[in-house]
Write a protein that holds these residues in place. Structure first.
Motif, PDB file in Angstrom:
ATOM      1  N   THR A  58       1.151  -1.431   0.122  1.00  0.00           N
ATOM      2  CA  THR A  58       0.432   0.006   0.470  1.00  0.00           C
ATOM      3  C   THR A  58       1.041   1.295   0.459  1.00  0.00           C
ATOM      4  O   THR A  58       0.428   2.206   0.246  1.00  0.00           O
ATOM      5  N   GLY A  59       1.623   0.854   0.235  1.00  0.00           N
ATOM      6  CA  GLY A  59       2.991   2.188  -0.012  1.00  0.00           C
ATOM      7  C   GLY A  59       3.346   3.076   0.829  1.00  0.00           C
ATOM      8  O   GLY A  59       3.689   3.635   0.829  1.00  0.00           O
ATOM      9  N   GLU A  60       2.899   2.371   2.647  1.00  0.00           N
ATOM     10  CA  GLU A  60       3.505   3.283   3.782  1.00  0.00           C
ATOM     11  C   GLU A  60       4.826   3.285   3.722  1.00  0.00           C
ATOM     12  O   GLU A  60       5.238   4.103   4.924  1.00  0.00           O
ATOM     13  N   TYR A  61       5.541   2.266   3.532  1.00  0.00           N
ATOM     14  CA  TYR A  61       6.559   2.685   3.914  1.00  0.00           C
ATOM     15  C   TYR A  61       7.410   3.294   2.871  1.00  0.00           C
ATOM     16  O   TYR A  61       9.008   3.041   2.936  1.00  0.00           O
ATOM     17  N   GLY A  62       7.119   3.777   1.886  1.00  0.00           N
ATOM     18  CA  GLY A  62       7.772   5.016   1.014  1.00  0.00           C
ATOM     19  C   GLY A  62       7.578   5.002  -0.415  1.00  0.00           C
ATOM     20  O   GLY A  62       7.590   3.637  -0.967  1.00  0.00           O
ATOM     21  N   GLY A  63       7.389   5.441  -0.725  1.00  0.00           N
ATOM     22  CA  GLY A  63       7.709   5.309  -2.531  1.00  0.00           C
ATOM     23  C   GLY A  63       5.955   5.292  -2.630  1.00  0.00           C
ATOM     24  O   GLY A  63       5.300   6.029  -1.876  1.00  0.00           O
ATOM     25  N   ASN A  64       6.375   4.858  -3.903  1.00  0.00           N
ATOM     26  CA  ASN A  64       4.884   4.511  -4.257  1.00  0.00           C
ATOM     27  C   ASN A  64       4.190   3.494  -3.680  1.00  0.00           C
ATOM     28  O   ASN A  64       4.934   2.398  -3.156  1.00  0.00           O
ATOM     29  N   ALA A  65       2.588   2.747  -4.110  1.00  0.00           N
ATOM     30  CA  ALA A  65       1.715   1.912  -3.948  1.00  0.00           C
ATOM     31  C   ALA A  65       2.562   1.014  -4.928  1.00  0.00           C
ATOM     32  O   ALA A  65       2.105   1.244  -6.042  1.00  0.00           O
ATOM     33  N   TYR A 112      -2.376  -2.330  -6.293  1.00  0.00           N
ATOM     34  CA  TYR A 112      -3.226  -1.878  -5.610  1.00  0.00           C
ATOM     35  C   TYR A 112      -3.544  -0.062  -5.607  1.00  0.00           C
ATOM     36  O   TYR A 112      -4.627   0.025  -5.324  1.00  0.00           O
ATOM     37  N   GLN A 113      -2.665   0.368  -6.713  1.00  0.00           N
ATOM     38  CA  GLN A 113      -2.670   2.138  -7.166  1.00  0.00           C
ATOM     39  C   GLN A 113      -4.096   1.263  -8.224  1.00  0.00           C
ATOM     40  O   GLN A 113      -5.384   2.308  -7.848  1.00  0.00           O
ATOM     41  N   LYS A 114      -4.053  -0.177  -8.687  1.00  0.00           N
ATOM     42  CA  LYS A 114      -5.530  -0.396  -9.327  1.00  0.00           C
ATOM     43  C   LYS A 114      -6.797  -0.542  -8.882  1.00  0.00           C
ATOM     44  O   LYS A 114      -7.728  -1.095  -9.640  1.00  0.00           O
ATOM     45  N   ARG A 160       6.223  -0.865  -9.442  1.00  0.00           N
ATOM     46  CA  ARG A 160       5.833  -0.491 -10.971  1.00  0.00           C
ATOM     47  C   ARG A 160       6.527  -0.652 -12.241  1.00  0.00           C
ATOM     48  O   ARG A 160       6.724  -0.891 -12.226  1.00  0.00           O
ATOM     49  N   LYS A 161       5.654   0.342 -13.472  1.00  0.00           N
ATOM     50  CA  LYS A 161       6.299   0.310 -13.866  1.00  0.00           C
ATOM     51  C   LYS A 161       6.973   0.876 -14.117  1.00  0.00           C
ATOM     52  O   LYS A 161       8.090   0.500 -15.199  1.00  0.00           O
ATOM     53  N   ARG A 162       7.719   2.015 -13.907  1.00  0.00           N
ATOM     54  CA  ARG A 162       8.793   2.894 -13.755  1.00  0.00           C
ATOM     55  C   ARG A 162       9.315   2.672 -12.463  1.00  0.00           C
ATOM     56  O   ARG A 162       8.893   2.997 -11.617  1.00  0.00           O
ATOM     57  N   ARG A 221      13.626   3.046 -15.768  1.00  0.00           N
ATOM     58  CA  ARG A 221      14.347   4.585 -16.609  1.00  0.00           C
ATOM     59  C   ARG A 221      16.047   4.327 -17.118  1.00  0.00           C
ATOM     60  O   ARG A 221      16.272   5.147 -18.199  1.00  0.00           O
TER      61      ARG A 221
END
Lengths: 294, 305
Positions: free
Chosen positions: B110-117, B121-123, B258-260, B265
């Motif tokens: 869920t992203g609670e540890y930093g960065g993005n979720a 989960y985002q979807k 994550r996709k990216r 990159r």
């Protein structure tokens, strides 16, 4: 019909097709009654966690939770995601620059309240034309006896092609170079502004030189709705004056709560040059070369 | 009857197949926990481990029917109570799964540890959108480790290689398909190691690591530290005679996709900077000698490519 007239008509038609449809006109803070009456005309975006959305949401609302719009990055708690990630998220949500988006979150505490306006800020940063927040959030919707759905809505993805508006964002270098020129607004509560208290993640107490204090808690009623706009405007005027074209930069501890006054000043009151410094005190206070005032 | 939902036989009166399967499942037997560490011990030590450690520690929290469908299991003697008053809950992943997997996996997701979720989960996807009921209840076979279970989620179940929209993604996948897991490139971090919360065993506070998979030496992947040190079981009289038989890092399915990422990159993040890769300098001090096999140095990409 002559060839010239035909060309003009074709040209006009092409021009009309290129101009995006105007967004449905919504106020920037909308009531539960208003939202219920206009659900079919807006994209309702529930920014609460997936679990909370699944437990019950505004009928027709999609879920794009707060962590999509603001991320922890480089040791800072509330940073913008990369532009391409943000563009992907908007595309997946089916939001277009012309979409009228109503942000629905929680108002259970100050952080949750600020999530609503912080998402509003991010949407404006991304170039979404018409953004509103639900006054009082989901709690008010439920308290007003409005219908709640458990049917998850899958948005229809569309490529997001909006032009980003980076003028709403201030960096550390920018805010430091603006001291003495712009109105710097510290929206933390008075004890934090004065340096009598500080949060653990903020390295040093105090505020930026020349910053004025416009506390955020004062903007809300006990039920999580905003105070009357006339009252809010009076508070704002006292802090930053009534020159609507004056440059204003707001900050708080981590760049989340500051979005509340950013939103009210720029979206609801017509101040035209308001920036949010998303690094806020968490960023500048760790730099010992930045002088702080009590 | 005291705590009826802990009684597998009682539940089995109405749900015989599930109860029969569940009795052999890894969630119920927790035998994977034992088998992950038992190779460090001599035969005599293994007996002591089974009696003194496994039964009283590993087995103490897992996992009756009621521990997922009625209440939070007591972990370390602490229970978070009923999930939804006295109602049986079919699934409510934020509770039924997160009560036990909430130390690392769920907040990582869920992203609670930093960065993005995690993008899933985002979807709006939750645990059981990927993990099947058979996986959780068991399929009737008494597996010894979770890696033996064939019907586990795979990225390629939904993301078929070769159907990428972008040429760069297609080429990247083609180049790395034989030697890097999906996690190696698409885990966004930050994830949390055991040491981030449990101090005491080591002064190291490691975060994100990539290295050779201890189970497949041809593949690099994300590694999670297993916080077993040489004196972990000393209080039970176990010296771990074969401590160096197992590494201190296991390949880990990071739930923060994550996709990216910085690695997708920019090739140089791995091939030049080796950012996040396990190194001699970051290796846990005094840890198992086989950890050395997990250090991987990606080669610079030739200029002609």
């Amino acid at each position: 019909m002559g060839k010239t007239k035909s060309k003009i008509l074709v040209g006009l038609l092409a021009l009309l097709l290129c101009v995006p449809a105007a967004a449905f006109a919504a106020d920037t803070v909308v009531s539960a009654d208003w939202l219920q009456a206009n659900l079919s005309k807006v994209a309702t975006v529930d920014i609460r966690k997936v679990e909370d959305y699944n437990a019950g949401h505004v009928p027709g609302a999609i879920n794009v939770f707060y962590g999509v719009w603001a991320i922890q990055k480089a040791g800072l708690l509330n940073e913008l995601p990369a532009d391409d990630d943000l563009r992907d998220s908007l595309s997946a949500a089916g939001i277009e620059p012309t979409t009228t988006v109503v942000v629905v979150g929680s108002t259970a505490n100050m952080a949750e309240k600020a999530n609503n306006t912080r998402v509003g800020w991010t949407l404006k940063y991304a170039g979404v034309g018409s953004v509103a927040v639900l006054d009082g959030g989901m709690e008010k919707w439920v308290a007003a006896g409005k219908p709640v759905s458990k049917d998850a809505v899958k948005p229809k993805a569309k490529p997001y092609r909006g032009a980003f508006n980076k003028a709403v964002l201030a960096s550390k270098a920018y805010i430091l170079s603006s001291i003495g020129k712009a109105a710097i607004v510290d929206v933390r509560e008075p004890d934090f502004y004065s340096g009598a208290k500080k949060l653990d993640f903020v390295a040093r107490p105090g505020h930026l030189k020349g910053a004025v204090n416009l506390p955020t808690a004062a903007a809300y009623n006990d039920d999580g709705t905003f105070k009357p706009m006339a009252d809010l405007e009076a508070m704002a005027k006292k802090a930053v004056g009534d020159d609507k074209g004056k440059e204003i930069i707001v900050y708080c501890d981590s760049g989340r709560v500051a979005s509340i006054w950013w939103y009210l000043l720029s979206q609801s009151m017509g101040y035209t040059n308001v920036k949010l410094y998303d690094g806020s005190a968490q960023d500048f206070a760790k730099d010992p070369s930045v002088p702080l005032e009590p | 009857m005291k705590r009826p939902s802990n009684n597998l036989s009682l539940c089995g009166e109405c749900h015989p197949e599930i109860a029969a399967n569940y009795k052999k499942s890894l969630h119920y037997t927790t035998i994977g926990q034992r088998n992950r560490v038992i190779r460090r011990m001599s035969a005599d030590e293994a007996k002591i481990f089974d009696e003194k450690v496994f039964e009283t520690s590993c087995r103490s929290c897992h996992a009756s029917c009621g521990d997922c469908h009625v209440k939070s299991p007591a972990i370390g003697g602490v229970s978070l109570g009923l999930i939804s008053k006295h109602k049986f809950v079919r699934k409510d992943e934020g509770k039924t799964c997160a009560y036990c997997h909430g130390g690392r996996v769920y907040p990582e997701y869920t992203g609670e540890y930093g960065g993005n979720a995690d993008v899933h989960y985002q979807k709006g996807m939750m645990c059981m959108d990927c993990h099947t009921m058979d996986e959780l209840h068991g399929d009737g076979k008494a597996y010894q480790l979770k890696e033996e279970v064939r019907d586990r989620p795979r990225c390629t179940d939904c993301h078929e290689p070769g159907r990428e929209n972008k040429l760069t993604a297609r080429v990247g996948h083609l180049k790395h398909s034989e030697n890097a897991s999906c996690y190696a490139c698409h885990s966004a971090g930050e994830y949390r190691q055991c040491f981030n919360c449990h101090g005491g065993h080591s002064e190291a506070k490691p975060g994100f690591y990539i290295g050779t998979s201890p189970r497949n030496h041809r593949e690099i992947t994300t590694l999670r530290i297993i916080p077993t040190v040489r004196d972990t079981f000393k209080p039970a009289g176990i010296q771990q005679a074969n401590f160096d038989a197992l590494p201190n890092y296991w390949d880990s399915p990071i739930h923060n996709i994550r996709k990216r990422t910085e690695r997708t990159r920019n090739c140089d993040v791995c091939h030049e900077d080796r950012k996040g890769f396990l190194t001699m300098e970051t290796l846990l001090k005094g840890s198992s000698r086989v950890n050395l096999e997990l250090i991987k140095k990606p080669k610079p990409i030739p200029v002609s490519q």
